[in-house]
Motif scaffolding. Structure first.
Motif, PDB file in Angstrom:
ATOM      1  N   UNK A 400       0.789  -1.766  -0.093  1.00  0.00           N
ATOM      2  CA  UNK A 400      -0.050  -0.021  -0.301  1.00  0.00           C
ATOM      3  C   UNK A 400       0.983   1.630  -0.211  1.00  0.00           C
ATOM      4  N   UNK A 401       1.963   1.019   0.043  1.00  0.00           N
ATOM      5  CA  UNK A 401       3.057   2.130   1.042  1.00  0.00           C
ATOM      6  C   UNK A 401       3.150   3.352  -1.106  1.00  0.00           C
ATOM      7  N   UNK A 402       3.294   1.889  -2.095  1.00  0.00           N
ATOM      8  CA  UNK A 402       3.588   2.082  -3.280  1.00  0.00           C
ATOM      9  C   UNK A 402       2.107   2.688  -3.855  1.00  0.00           C
ATOM     10  N   UNK A 403       0.802   2.409  -3.219  1.00  0.00           N
ATOM     11  CA  UNK A 403      -0.553   2.533  -4.021  1.00  0.00           C
ATOM     12  C   UNK A 403      -0.654   3.403  -4.006  1.00  0.00           C
ATOM     13  N   UNK A 404      -1.033   3.797  -1.925  1.00  0.00           N
ATOM     14  CA  UNK A 404      -2.067   4.960  -1.979  1.00  0.00           C
ATOM     15  C   UNK A 404      -1.395   6.121  -1.841  1.00  0.00           C
ATOM     16  N   UNK A 405      -0.413   6.805  -2.303  1.00  0.00           N
ATOM     17  CA  UNK A 405       0.207   8.005  -2.770  1.00  0.00           C
ATOM     18  C   UNK A 405      -0.279   8.478  -3.947  1.00  0.00           C
ATOM     19  N   UNK A 406      -0.335   6.968  -4.971  1.00  0.00           N
ATOM     20  CA  UNK A 406      -0.479   7.384  -6.245  1.00  0.00           C
ATOM     21  C   UNK A 406      -2.461   7.609  -6.402  1.00  0.00           C
ATOM     22  N   UNK A 407      -3.472   7.000  -5.303  1.00  0.00           N
ATOM     23  CA  UNK A 407      -4.925   7.441  -4.922  1.00  0.00           C
ATOM     24  C   UNK A 407      -5.044   8.981  -4.866  1.00  0.00           C
ATOM     25  N   UNK A 408      -3.923   9.952  -3.505  1.00  0.00           N
ATOM     26  CA  UNK A 408      -3.905  10.343  -2.684  1.00  0.00           C
ATOM     27  C   UNK A 408      -4.058  11.590  -4.241  1.00  0.00           C
ATOM     28  N   UNK A 409      -2.802  11.288  -4.884  1.00  0.00           N
ATOM     29  CA  UNK A 409      -2.060  12.118  -6.064  1.00  0.00           C
ATOM     30  C   UNK A 409      -3.749  11.955  -6.933  1.00  0.00           C
ATOM     31  N   UNK A 410      -4.106  11.808  -7.547  1.00  0.00           N
ATOM     32  CA  UNK A 410      -4.842  11.084  -8.360  1.00  0.00           C
ATOM     33  C   UNK A 410      -5.922  11.722  -7.647  1.00  0.00           C
ATOM     34  N   UNK A 411      -6.715  11.748  -6.709  1.00  0.00           N
ATOM     35  CA  UNK A 411      -7.228  12.391  -5.920  1.00  0.00           C
ATOM     36  C   UNK A 411      -7.265  14.082  -6.304  1.00  0.00           C
ATOM     37  N   UNK A 412      -6.054  14.400  -6.009  1.00  0.00           N
ATOM     38  CA  UNK A 412      -5.881  16.412  -5.350  1.00  0.00           C
ATOM     39  C   UNK A 412      -5.718  16.400  -7.196  1.00  0.00           C
ATOM     40  N   UNK A 413      -5.158  15.780  -7.662  1.00  0.00           N
ATOM     41  CA  UNK A 413      -4.507  16.712  -8.944  1.00  0.00           C
ATOM     42  C   UNK A 413      -6.344  16.721 -10.077  1.00  0.00           C
ATOM     43  N   UNK A 414      -7.214  15.126  -9.465  1.00  0.00           N
ATOM     44  CA  UNK A 414      -8.278  15.681 -10.451  1.00  0.00           C
ATOM     45  C   UNK A 414      -9.122  16.572 -10.548  1.00  0.00           C
ATOM     46  N   UNK A 415      -9.211  16.653  -8.847  1.00  0.00           N
ATOM     47  CA  UNK A 415     -10.184  18.108  -8.525  1.00  0.00           C
ATOM     48  C   UNK A 415      -9.599  19.610  -9.260  1.00  0.00           C
ATOM     49  N   UNK A 416      -8.447  18.907  -9.059  1.00  0.00           N
ATOM     50  CA  UNK A 416      -8.029  21.038  -9.087  1.00  0.00           C
ATOM     51  C   UNK A 416      -7.889  21.016 -10.827  1.00  0.00           C
ATOM     52  N   UNK A 417      -8.007  19.866 -11.593  1.00  0.00           N
ATOM     53  CA  UNK A 417      -7.879  19.954 -12.946  1.00  0.00           C
ATOM     54  C   UNK A 417      -9.482  19.981 -13.136  1.00  0.00           C
TER      55      UNK A 417
END
Length: 1075
Positions: A400-417
């Motif tokens: 999960x240490x590999x994949x959770x940050x990807x999910x966090x990043x996708x949520x944040x960047x997609x909201x901003x975009x």
């Protein structure tokens, strides 16, 4: 309607279902309602089905019959119901090509008869239970017949699973449990076998009937899996009850891997129009309770489940359909809600599956415009995964240490975009739905805390980019408003997200480094706030302000208060960058923000009300002192009168003054000068109104505004002042000087609820002895004077409101009942406040008490019974007032006219069965007071040297003796609820019951015999014994000791009766005598 012909009925049906003209339709509806109540409705319905020419007349016949079989009073005899059932089955078998809605209505009728007759016996045989036999003949015929057969089972399962309001819940649960134990598993097995047969054949799903059959089979399987097995899910909408309580007897079906395999195979072989149903079934299967398996079985089941999920993710073509996608997201969420991370990592393909799920989640988040309601389930999966990381014991890597940050990043960047696109195309802004945003942020707060360094680095980088662009745009002279709006939107999301991740801090798991990172984030938000506040005089952004308030709320929760270490690394960072060394300095910033908001955002209700909820713990700060000394409209625009908003928009003033009142009380003590000082703006407002009232011509609009604002402010203060010293200062300030103004306002504007409601509510607050704050000195007549004012206001308002005449039904609450309800609460508060001796009024010939009580009766008689229970606030205020009156003023109740006494008694009788427990409990104690009064009067009249009875009690006894049925009916209602229903307040119910029994011993004996005789012969002895034990050791008096003994006997009685009936095949007809 005896002789209404078939042709006429057909025309009425056509008018009801086809005409566009409302009057014609309403007339047809009225005529048909009368027809359904006519005695020969049953035979006419059969004729309509036999020879009706249109589908509408068949539909009418089916719905009429459903009503007939469902009625609780005067139910149809068993033979007739068996005939109708057989007739419906034959009718469906011989006419497979009926209009769909007619077939549906007939199947509904079959299901209703079967459910309500589930416990009916004929010659030792449960006549309505051979459901599968009924359906088998359909299943052996054409495809159309098969569809009907499967739909019958599906509707029946659904019908039995749903409680309806006309029958008691306990009866519903008995039927549902019996159906579950006797038939449900067979029906489920049948549906799986038929699905296996169907998937074995090469179905031609372009053929409408084969498509229809498969759909009904899937619905049937879903209804079986969705059954409320143990009576827990009263509410359909909550998706959080993620456990399906499959009975142990079903184990075989779930241990057999072919069941699970069947649904995964079906998913891949059928079109997207049907596959969502398959996934819904899989969601339920994935949620089977853990205890159905042992550990090895569960691991095997989980590995099949995960394999199936993996196969769907590897062939994701069907997921482009929104319904499939939504159900699949729900399925993923169940993987973690029902299994532990330690179990998941042991599945052999776990590394591959978690990679696929992460990619699927990231892609889903990036396509934010597709199926936004499904995101919740994906985030909930990751939230639960991230939350389990600290606890997982397994040696296998969870990755999960590999994949959770990807999910966090996708949520944040997609909201901003999304911000730019939403503004460019004028789409709906998700930020407007604060509930949804809050839900997603709560989930993100846990997800983002996993590998927090990465989350913070990303947030800092994105925030700095946006903040810098924003600053440059503001400084440039030719920047477009669109560009500014985009950066504000991005910053709004970032402020919300920063608040969320800070709010996700868990004290035992955070390190100094993480607190320092929180400091970096907080500094940035506070710097942004300084920038936006400096621009408020020109322009502001409401959504960004709401995000700031949400951020403050999270920050306060985590970093302000006694549990936070003063040496926290966060404060070190704040003092380096912004010079804020400790929480007091940060609080000053908060208060500064509160004042800025109230100053600039006074017109914006969401911001004002959220801001006012933040005012706590803040008294010592200089900014608060400023508020206490300057609460006027020049500093706070929402206190202004001249703005043209309407009168009901001033609600936040009460909140504001409650907050101010609490702040003032902290240091007020007995300092009258400080109090006078604080009240100056309100004094000025009262003087202004007094001035207007003293001239004949005044600006009515302005007077109303000033008055409404003022009484709302005062109510806020009165609510906050709950200690004797401060409240007495307020009382002396308002009485006697300003009371006449309130009375005058009621006289003038009794027909304008926007004015009277706040005035009446203020009065109700002033007479409410909250925390014993109304204690007058021994030599003070103020308690009596306060009651006089109350009586005067109730009488003035009551007599005037009754002159309104007929009020349209949709306005009756707003114009009349709401005010009456507040008057009832006010009267209740003053009667039970314990600061007035009500005996003195009659003694000194003062009619204040009589006037108030007589007005209460007039108001009460102007309200139909149904309204008393239809409007929850009115029923609560009426029944709690009635409780006080029957407790302390029984001689007044006894002196009422017979029709009034009957009105009150029948309102109690109806309230006993109300859904609102408060109302029901109030009725029980009112009834108890009345019965006790009656019992005392009766025993007094039989004593040898009794003092002569007061005239009113004599009359009251007389009324009761003329109408014994009233009390008897209540006795049967209370007994009925205790024996047959789910009685939530047994103690309250037991209190009046003893008095009712002692007043009606003969009736009670009849009632008891009727209940005993309604039991099956082998149960009668046991039931008779229950009643014997109920009265064991009970004497013929209502002393406390005797009552307590009865209450204990009653709870044993209820338990024994329930046990006895649980094991019985009890038919519900014993209610006949009782209803």
């Amino acid at each position: 309607y005896r002789d209404i012909s078939l042709a006429q009925l057909e025309i009425l049906c056509k008018q009801l279902y086809e005409t566009t003209d409302t009057t014609t339709r309403l007339q047809a509806e009225k005529a048909l309602v009368e027809f359904t109540n006519s005695p020969d409705c049953l035979s006419k319905c059969q004729l309509l089905l036999e020879s009706g020419s249109s589908s509408y007349s068949q539909l009418l016949a089916a719905t009429c019959l459903s009503k007939l079989v469902s009625r609780t009073s005067n139910p149809l005899p068993l033979e007739q119901r068996i005939d109708i059932r057989n007739y419906v089955l034959n009718y469906l078998a011989t006419r497979p090509k009926l209009a769909a809605f007619v077939t549906q209505a007939l199947i509904q009728l079959y299901a209703r008869i079967t459910k309500l007759g589930w416990f009916d016996c004929q010659k030792e045989d449960y006549v309505f239970r051979n459901v599968i036999v009924d359906v088998t003949r359909f299943l052996q015929d054409s495809v159309e017949h098969c569809i009907i057969g499967v739909t019958i089972l599906s509707q029946l399962t659904n019908e039995i699973n749903q409680a309806d309001s006309t029958h008691p819940l306990t009866k519903h649960r008995k039927i549902a449990s019996s159906f579950r134990d006797s038939s449900l598993f067979d029906i489920f097995t049948l549906s799986c076998n038929l699905l296996k047969q169907a998937s074995g054949k090469n179905l031609n799903l372009n053929d409408e009937s084969q498509h229809g059959l498969l759909m009904q089979l899937l619905k049937l399987a879903h209804n079986c899996l969705n059954f409320d097995f143990i009576g827990t899910s009263t509410d359909e909408s909550s998706d959080d009850l993620c456990t399906v309580q499959i009975p142990t007897s079903w184990r075989s079906a779930f241990l057999d891997s072919s069941t699970l395999q069947l649904f995964f195979d079906l998913y891949h072989s059928i079109p997207p129009s049907l596959s969502p149903l398959v996934l819904s079934c899989l969601v339920q299967i994935a949620s089977v309770r853990r205890s159905l398996f042992n550990n090895a079985e569960r691991a095997k089941f989980l590995s099949l489940l995960v394999d199936g999920v993996k196969r769907i993710l590897e062939n994701p073509q069907s997921l482009s359909d929104p319904n499939n996608y939504h159900e699949f997201c729900r399925l993923l969420a169940r993987l973690k809600s029902n299994y532990q991370l330690g179990e998941l990592v042991k599945v052999e393909n776990y590394p591959e599956v978690i990679r696929l799920i992460a990619n699927f989640t990231v892609t889903s988040l990036q396509h934010w415009e597709f199926a936004p309601n499904s995101v919740h389930y994906l985030l909930s999966l990751w939230q639960r995964l991230a939350a389990s990381v600290p606890y997982v014991k397994a040696t296998e890597p969870h990755m999960l240490e590999t994949y959770t940050p990807e999910v966090t990043k996708a949520y944040i960047t997609s909201r901003l975009e999304s911000v730019h696109i939403i503004l460019r195309d004028g789409l709906e802004d998700p930020l407007d739905d604060t509930g949804l945003v809050q839900q997603q942020l709560d989930q993100l707060s846990t997800i983002g805390r996993c590998e927090y360094e990465k989350t913070c680095a990303l947030l800092v980088q994105l925030f700095d980019q946006s903040a810098q662009s924003y600053q440059e745009l503001l400084q440039s002279t030719n920047s477009s408003t669109m560009d500014i709006a985009v950066q504000e939107g991005r910053l709004t999301w970032l402020v919300y997200i920063i608040g969320a991740v800070i709010g996700g801090r868990v004290s035992f798991a955070s390190t100094d480094e993480q607190d320092a990172m929180d400091g970096e984030l907080v500094c940035r938000v506070l710097q942004l706030m300084n920038l936006t506040d400096s621009r408020l005089a020109q322009a502001g952004n409401e959504k960004l302000e709401l995000a700031m308030l949400s951020f403050f709320e999270q920050f306060r929760k985590i970093y302000i208060g006694d549990q936070v270490q003063k040496s926290s690394k966060l404060y070190r960072r704040l003092s380096e960058v912004l010079g804020l060394n400790d929480e007091t300095m940060v609080l000053s910033v908060f208060i500064g923000k509160i004042i800025t908001n109230l100053k600039y955002w006074g017109q914006c209700e969401p911001i004002t009300s959220k801001t006012l909820h933040s005012v706590r713990k803040l008294v010592k700060l200089s900014a608060v002192q400023f508020m206490l000394n300057n609460h006027t409209s020049e500093h706070f625009s929402f206190l202004g009168v001249n703005n043209q908003a309407n009168l009901s928009d001033m609600r936040c003033r009460t909140t504001f003054y409650t907050a101010l009142g609490r702040l003032l009380m902290v240091d007020l003590g007995e300092d009258e000068d400080q109090f006078e000082q604080f009240m100056l703006p309100l004094t000025a407002a009262f003087e202004a109104i007094a001035q207007m009232f003293s001239t004949n011509t005044f600006n009515e609009q302005e007077a109303k505004r000033t008055l409404v604002g003022l009484v709302r402010d005062l109510r806020g203060i009165a609510f906050a002042f709950n200690a004797k010293t401060s409240f007495m200062m307020l009382f002396d300030w308002i009485y006697p000087s300003y009371m006449p103004i309130l009375q005058r306002a009621i006289e003038l504007w009794y027909h304008v609820p926007a004015c009277t409601t706040p005035v009446l509510k203020l009065m109700a607050e002033l007479v409410h002895n909250r925390s014993q704050r109304l204690q007058f000195d021994v030599s003070s007549p103020n308690g009596i004077l306060l009651f006089r004012e109350t009586s005067k206001m109730i009488t003035t308002y009551g007599n005037r409101i009754l002159t309104l005449g007929e009020v349209p039904k949709d306005q009756v609450y707003a114009l009349k009942l709401k005010g009456i309800s507040i008057c009832f609460s006010m009267l209740k508060a003053v009667l039970s406040g314990n600061y007035v001796n009500f005996g003195v009024f009659r003694l000194y010939g003062d009619d204040a008490l009589d006037n108030a009580l007589q007005t209460f009766i007039k108001l009460l008689l102007s309200i139909p019974h149904s309204d008393l229970l239809d409007y929850p606030k009115l029923s609560q205020s009426y029944y709690s007032l009635l409780e006080v009156l029957t407790q302390d003023h029984m001689n007044f109740i006894a002196s009422l006219e017979p029709h009034v006494v009957m009105y009150i008694l029948s309102s109690i009788s109806e309230g006993l069965t109300a859904l609102d427990t408060m109302v029901c409990t109030g009725c029980c104690s009112s009834l108890d007071h009345i019965v006790t009064y009656l019992f005392k009067q009766l025993s007094r009249s039989t004593k040898k040297r009794a003092a002569p009875m007061a005239q009113e009690s004599d009359r009251f006894l007389h009324i009761m003796q003329q109408h014994p049925e009233m009390i008897q009916q209540m006795l049967s209602t209370v007994l009925n609820i205790i024996i047959f229903e789910d009685c939530r307040n047994q103690w309250s119910m037991s209190r009046p019951l003893l008095g009712l029994i002692l007043l009606n011993e003969k009736y009670f004996a009849d009632l008891r015999n009727s209940i005993v005789n309604s039991q099956p012969p082998e149960k009668q002895q046991a039931m008779h014994l229950c009643f014997e034990n109920l009265m064991e050791g009970i004497e013929r008096n209502l002393l406390t000791k005797n009552r307590d003994r009865f209450t204990q006997n009653l709870s044993v009685f209820r338990r024994e009766v329930n046990d006895s009936m649980k094991n019985s095949t009890y038919g519900v007809n014993s209610n006949d005598m009782m209803s």
